[in-house]
Structures are given as C-alpha cells and as structure tokens.
Write an enzyme that holds these catalytic residues in place. Sequence first.
Site, mmCIF file in Angstrom:
data_model
loop_
_atom_site.group_PDB
_atom_site.id
_atom_site.type_symbol
_atom_site.label_atom_id
_atom_site.label_comp_id
_atom_site.label_asym_id
_atom_site.label_seq_id
_atom_site.Cartn_x
_atom_site.Cartn_y
_atom_site.Cartn_z
ATOM 1 N N ASN A 183 0.838 -1.199 0.000
ATOM 2 C CA ASN A 183 0.000 0.000 0.000
ATOM 3 C C ASN A 183 0.869 1.243 0.000
ATOM 4 O OD1 ASN A 183 0.548 0.822 2.842
ATOM 5 N ND2 ASN A 183 -0.375 -1.173 3.239
ATOM 6 N N ASP B 37 -4.502 -6.218 5.229
ATOM 7 C CA ASP B 37 -5.580 -7.011 5.826
ATOM 8 C C ASP B 37 -5.689 -8.387 5.174
ATOM 9 O OD1 ASP B 37 -6.406 -5.078 7.652
ATOM 10 O OD2 ASP B 37 -7.598 -4.036 6.140
ATOM 11 N N LYS C 23 8.296 -17.647 -10.445
ATOM 12 C CA LYS C 23 7.585 -16.517 -11.035
ATOM 13 C C LYS C 23 6.381 -17.007 -11.859
ATOM 14 C CE LYS C 23 8.254 -12.706 -14.196
ATOM 15 N NZ LYS C 23 9.008 -12.267 -15.344
ATOM 16 N N PHE D 116 -4.060 3.531 14.847
ATOM 17 C CA PHE D 116 -4.125 4.587 13.831
ATOM 18 C C PHE D 116 -5.154 4.148 12.811
ATOM 19 C CE2 PHE D 116 -0.783 7.597 14.889
ATOM 20 C CZ PHE D 116 -0.266 6.938 15.998
ATOM 21 N N LYS E 231 -13.351 1.193 15.660
ATOM 22 C CA LYS E 231 -12.074 0.456 15.854
ATOM 23 C C LYS E 231 -11.595 0.591 17.287
ATOM 24 C CE LYS E 231 -10.820 1.062 11.059
ATOM 25 N NZ LYS E 231 -10.057 1.807 10.061
ATOM 26 N N LYS F 77 -11.178 -2.986 19.056
ATOM 27 C CA LYS F 77 -9.806 -3.458 19.335
ATOM 28 C C LYS F 77 -9.379 -3.146 20.771
ATOM 29 C CE LYS F 77 -8.629 -3.048 14.415
ATOM 30 N NZ LYS F 77 -7.583 -3.048 13.406
HETATM 31 N N1 CTP Z 1 -3.893 -3.156 12.142
HETATM 32 C C1 CTP Z 1 -3.221 -4.257 12.634
HETATM 33 N N2 CTP Z 1 -3.247 -5.439 11.954
HETATM 34 C C2 CTP Z 1 -3.954 -5.557 10.804
HETATM 35 C C3 CTP Z 1 -4.641 -4.425 10.298
HETATM 36 C C4 CTP Z 1 -4.599 -3.232 10.991
HETATM 37 O O1 CTP Z 1 -2.578 -4.153 13.684
HETATM 38 N N3 CTP Z 1 -3.944 -6.697 10.172
HETATM 39 C C5 CTP Z 1 -3.857 -1.898 12.916
HETATM 40 C C6 CTP Z 1 -3.190 -0.739 12.196
HETATM 41 O O2 CTP Z 1 -1.798 -0.698 12.466
HETATM 42 C C7 CTP Z 1 -3.913 0.468 12.774
HETATM 43 C C8 CTP Z 1 -5.291 -0.068 13.097
HETATM 44 O O3 CTP Z 1 -5.175 -1.483 13.131
HETATM 45 O O4 CTP Z 1 -3.319 0.914 13.984
HETATM 46 C C9 CTP Z 1 -6.365 0.319 12.121
HETATM 47 O O5 CTP Z 1 -5.951 -0.017 10.820
HETATM 48 P P1 CTP Z 1 -6.882 0.245 9.557
HETATM 49 O O6 CTP Z 1 -6.248 -0.330 8.333
HETATM 50 O O7 CTP Z 1 -7.318 1.689 9.503
HETATM 51 O O8 CTP Z 1 -8.158 -0.539 9.965
HETATM 52 P P2 CTP Z 1 -8.609 -2.014 9.817
HETATM 53 O O9 CTP Z 1 -8.867 -2.517 11.192
HETATM 54 O O10 CTP Z 1 -7.696 -2.803 8.958
HETATM 55 O O11 CTP Z 1 -10.016 -1.816 9.135
HETATM 56 P P3 CTP Z 1 -10.405 -1.281 7.648
HETATM 57 O O12 CTP Z 1 -9.201 -1.613 6.771
HETATM 58 O O13 CTP Z 1 -11.610 -2.060 7.331
HETATM 59 O O14 CTP Z 1 -10.654 0.189 7.782
#
Ligand code: CTP
Length: 399
Positions: free
Chosen positions: A210, A279, A289, A323, A337, A341
């Site tokens: 990303n 995610d 490859k 974050f 969140k 969490k």
């Molecule tokens: N995070 C994490 N592990 C994951 C995904 C996210 O620890 N597999 C943590 C990120 O580091 C951040 C927080 O969760 O502190 C929120 O991440 P974000 O990507 O905004 O949210 P998600 O929970 O992944 O939800 P969505 O992508 O649906 O918004």
Amino acid sequence: MKLLQGKRVLLCVTGGIALYKAVGLASSLRKLGVELKVAMTPAATKLVSPVTFSSVSGASVYVDEFSVHSGWIPHTELSRWADVLVVAPATANTVAKIAMGVADNLVTLIAMAFQKEAKVIVPTMNVRMYSNPVVEENLERLKARGWTVVEPVEGSLACGEVGKGRYPDNEIIVDAIAASLLPKKFRGKKVLVTAGPTREHIDPVRFISNRSSGKMGYALAKAARWYGSDVVLVSGPTHLPAPWGVKLIRVETANQMYEETMKHFKGSHIVLMAAAVADYAVGEPVSKKIKKGPERLVLELQRTVDILEEMGNQKDSQVLVGFSAETHDLEENAREKLRKKRLDAIVANDVSRPDVGFESDENEVVILTEDGVLTIEKMPKIDLALAILDFLARRFDFD
Ligand code: CTP
C-alpha cells in the site's frame, strides 16, 4: 520542525578532517530557522575558513577568546546567549579537554562556562583513536555530566582505514539537538512503534502493498526517543533512514510484523501502531515466477492476523494506540475500531486528502478516546508526533 525555530544554537567546531561536513550542519540549522553562532578552534580555521561558515549560514563566527570589545567577553557572552551548545566535530583532544576541565581556547572556554542542560558533542576521529580506552573514558565522563554524545558511524575514514569514527549524517545531529531541548517526560518508559506498509508476496518478484511511506511512524519513534523513552520500531519496507537512538527491526509481511511486535508487546508501556498492515495476503505464495497465461488470473487472498486486535485482547497495563486511515466517516469508523480493538486512543486521518497523510510530510489528525475528541491541525509530521505524545502524557499521566 517548529521545535527548533528561534532557538539559539552555538555550533563549536574543532580541527577534525570531517569539519567540512559541519558546514552542511550550519546550513541545515539555518534553514530550520535557528539563530546560529559559530565558534572555531585555531586548528579548525586551518581546515575551513571562518568565511565559509559565515557565508553558508549567515552566522557570526568567533575564533579569538581575546577579542574583547567594550566589556563583551566572547566565552562568557556566547555561553550565556546559547540555548544549546553543539560541538561537532569534536576531536579526541577537545573531548579530553572538555572532560577534564581544560579551558585553553574559545571553544573549551565556552564549554567550561556553559551551564544549561542542552549540550551535544559529536566525536569523530580515526578508528584506533576512537577505540583508545582514554577516549572512551572521557566520553563516559561527558555523558555523566549530561552531554548527549552522538556516536560516530562505521565506514571508510579519511586516513584510508575502515572502522568506527566517521561523522554521522547531519540529520542525526539535528535530531540529537532537538532531543536535547526537550523535557524527558517519557524517561523510563518503553515505547513500541510500528511503521510503514507490509508486503504480501504473490511470487518471488511480485507483492501486494500500500501507499504508506512510514513517515508518521518514524516521526513517532523519533519523538518518543526525544522525550527520553526506550523505543523499539518495527518497520515494514520504507526508504527512511534509521532514527537516531531507536532500535529498528525491519520486517516485510504482516505475519513477520506480528511476530516481532508480540516479542516486545508485554514489556512496553505504550504501543503506537502506525503501520498500514495488509488485511489480506496471498494464501500460498508460489516459489517460481508466475508466467503470463490466459486473460484472467484469480488470486485467492486470506485475512492476515489483526495485530492490534490481538494486542487489545492480551493487554494488561499497556496504553494501546491505534491509527485509522479513512476515506469517509472518519470519526464513526475510528470510534468503532477504538471499541472493537479495545484501544486507549485512536489517531484518525483522512487519506483521501492529497495534502496530508500518505507520502506527505504533513498530517492532520483527530485523536479519539473513550471520553473525548481532539483535533490537531495540519502540521509537519514530527511536530504532530510530539503533539500526539504530549496528549498521551497528559491523558495517561506520564508527565
Ligand atoms: N492493524 C493491525 N493489523 C492488521 C490491520 C490493521 O494491527 N492486520 C492496525 C493498524 O496498524 C492500525 C489499526 O489497526 O493501527 C487500524 O488499521 P486500519 O487499516 O485503519 O483498519 P482495519 O482494522 O484494517 O479496518 P479497515 O481496513 O476495514 O478500515
């Protein structure tokens, strides 16, 4: 960086061969808006002219301790004027003199007279000189008297030898100067920070990732270090240099980030999860490859572990900060969140705005806790990181 604007920095330079690099330091400090003055030892003037320093930095340059005008005595006036004293580069000779209380030129006289806390010294020399126990002992003496010693780095030296003794990047010295000016409100605290994106491999040459640059997480790690804490930074792939004084652990995948962060989680007081963790990852990355095939290629992705959620389930006394990168319904999504969490705070930002967030040097955020919302206006990420830590110190009584 707002922190250094208007601060009075007295840069003392000595006759090490790395001295020409301190010209860049003077120039960087000027760009950061500091009020700068420069003092040189007689040996330093044989390597770089005072005119050079004055021209690149606009600073007044002082060399002669006897140049007293109308009661203006250089070493007492300059040491009173400065908020922070920086000796860079410092030769073994000047290190020894300051450590032992010798005051025989303008720089050592200033060091003797300077009474404020913010003092930084950057020893650079040949590797055999640097590893001489007498230099080590002198540096320990300086540390015991409150000097911040910025260690030299390893590499090839002007004399042709290779080893520890090189002048560090000026960016590192600027960080140490900023740190020396801050109260150590997080002293004794262990802070775990994550930063950057993760990379989920598809095959040996391709991955899913990303746009996270890691800048916000690195700024948080720096700020936590500047406030006096022990910092572990677990970082996905970024182009950023290791922050000064921070233990940096580099990882690639969400799974590796999970393993490394969990090793440090229990012993941490504060956890700042700024990483943009993927995610989803490819269930079974292939070892060869993938060759071009028919029109469509379907990749099957599987959920990665949610590191923060796992921490929320396992936490005891840690202050857990998430974050939240959002493109819509910022506060609503972030609050969800925070609850799900089991976080103590969540820092949310709008990643759809082109002027802040991903890749940008600035950010604007909203911090949510169980009982409130705080908006921090757009500012450079390092200043924002300090503001976030100020908030946490107040809210969770670290001050
Ligand atoms: N995070 C994490 N592990 C994951 C995904 C996210 O620890 N597999 C943590 C990120 O580091 C951040 C927080 O969760 O502190 C929120 O991440 P974000 O990507 O905004 O949210 P998600 O929970 O992944 O939800 P969505 O992508 O649906 O918004």
